[in-house]
Design a protein around this motif. Sequence first.
Motif, PDB file in Angstrom:
ATOM      1  N   UNK A  35       0.927  -1.086  -0.168  1.00  0.00           N
ATOM      2  CA  UNK A  35      -0.236  -0.071   0.056  1.00  0.00           C
ATOM      3  C   UNK A  35       0.955   1.185   0.119  1.00  0.00           C
ATOM      4  N   UNK A  36       2.038   1.316   0.954  1.00  0.00           N
ATOM      5  CA  UNK A  36       2.604   2.368   1.016  1.00  0.00           C
ATOM      6  C   UNK A  36       3.609   2.838  -0.422  1.00  0.00           C
ATOM      7  N   UNK A  45      -5.314   7.978  -1.573  1.00  0.00           N
ATOM      8  CA  UNK A  45      -5.597   6.629  -0.810  1.00  0.00           C
ATOM      9  C   UNK A  45      -6.410   5.810  -1.685  1.00  0.00           C
TER      10      UNK A  45
ATOM     11  N   UNK B  24       1.776   6.553   5.626  1.00  0.00           N
ATOM     12  CA  UNK B  24       0.527   6.394   5.480  1.00  0.00           C
ATOM     13  C   UNK B  24      -0.088   4.998   5.892  1.00  0.00           C
ATOM     14  N   UNK B  25      -1.203   5.207   6.523  1.00  0.00           N
ATOM     15  CA  UNK B  25      -2.004   4.011   6.943  1.00  0.00           C
ATOM     16  C   UNK B  25      -3.220   3.725   6.254  1.00  0.00           C
ATOM     17  N   UNK B  26      -3.277   2.650   5.722  1.00  0.00           N
ATOM     18  CA  UNK B  26      -4.299   2.162   4.918  1.00  0.00           C
ATOM     19  C   UNK B  26      -5.737   2.100   5.702  1.00  0.00           C
ATOM     20  N   UNK B  27      -6.820   2.199   5.078  1.00  0.00           N
ATOM     21  CA  UNK B  27      -8.024   2.188   5.849  1.00  0.00           C
ATOM     22  C   UNK B  27      -8.182   0.791   6.474  1.00  0.00           C
TER      23      UNK B  27
END
Lengths: 189, 192
Positions: A35-36, A45, B24-27
């Motif tokens: 994801x990052x 996002x 960042x942190x995912x949902x």
Amino acid sequence: MGVLGQVSLSEPLPVTDTAANEFEAAIRDHSRLVYRIAYSVLRNHHDAEDATQETFIRCLRSLRRTVVRDWRAWLARTAWRVALDWRPRGREISMDDAAEAIASMRVAGANAEEMAGTQQMEALLERLIAALPNELREPLTLSTVEELASPDIAQVLGIPEGSVRTRLMRARQILKEKLSAVLEGKHGR
Amino acid sequence: MEDKNHNQFVDELLDAGLARYSNVTPRPGLEGRILANARAAQEQSPWFVWTSWLASGAVAAAIVVGVLALTHLRTPPPPPVAAIKREGMVTGPRAEAGPAKPNLARQRTPALLAQHVARPKTEPAAAEPRLAQFPSPRPLSDQEKLLIEYVRHTSAGILSASATEDTDIPELEIKELEIAPLDAGTTETQPN
């Protein structure tokens, strides 16, 4: 039936048990890294999550014909390629607003940590990085992912580790010069 | 001193900015969504593959049938040139000049017709088969047919008589020129 963190798998995956176990473990261990990496390129996002999904689906499809030995490296490389494919092209580079905001914060006496946490700084950095040449932008982008060190970046990009370090230094030097100019109010478009 | 502080500040700002850049942190629930999507994709895959293969086969078969049907419908009937030419060449006066020519045309005609059918309709050259005979035989004109009918129904004597009649050319009669002698007195020029 397997257990993935807090997620209960009510149905088994339509692959062999070993492959299913490896796949579940890969999701559990590396989904955040994937994801990052996607986010570092896409800067969004929603797109980053879609790219993460796509990365794991590709992984699942290749399980029948590929023996994955290093899941982390394989997923990092795949996520990087997926994100590059999905990256919007021709984005306009305009940093006037962000640069003015950062310069005014500096004049107001804000410290580095406070300034780094603002949306203006994030936007400014995004535009400065986007303006770098490809060979410098790619290792720098990957270096912003916390989990990736120089050997990992070298593996993803397929270049020697020494080249990664050299390019990172050059990229940082360029960014520093531009950021300094912004803070002094000498930035251009 | 100011420069050093400025450089240090820029370094700190750059480090802090890059550290936050992709941190960042995912949902929540990303892992479950990944797994659900992967399962759906895997289950959908064989059906999709088979369906796409079947659809491709059906489309290909429809195209082949359509092309064959069009080819069959557009096949022109055998050109009337060959039939008329045979009749004319066998019975007409041209047959006497070269009896081998009708046979040659008869032998080549089926092959040429087959070529003609195989060629696409758009080629204008395919409409008339090229024969080895030059000039290419053509159907008899109305005048030629009338001439043949005339020859058939007329006896040989009349024909020969008419032929000889046609060849009699009356001799030309050329009258002798009469030129009056010149008058010597009128022709002389008088001095001024």
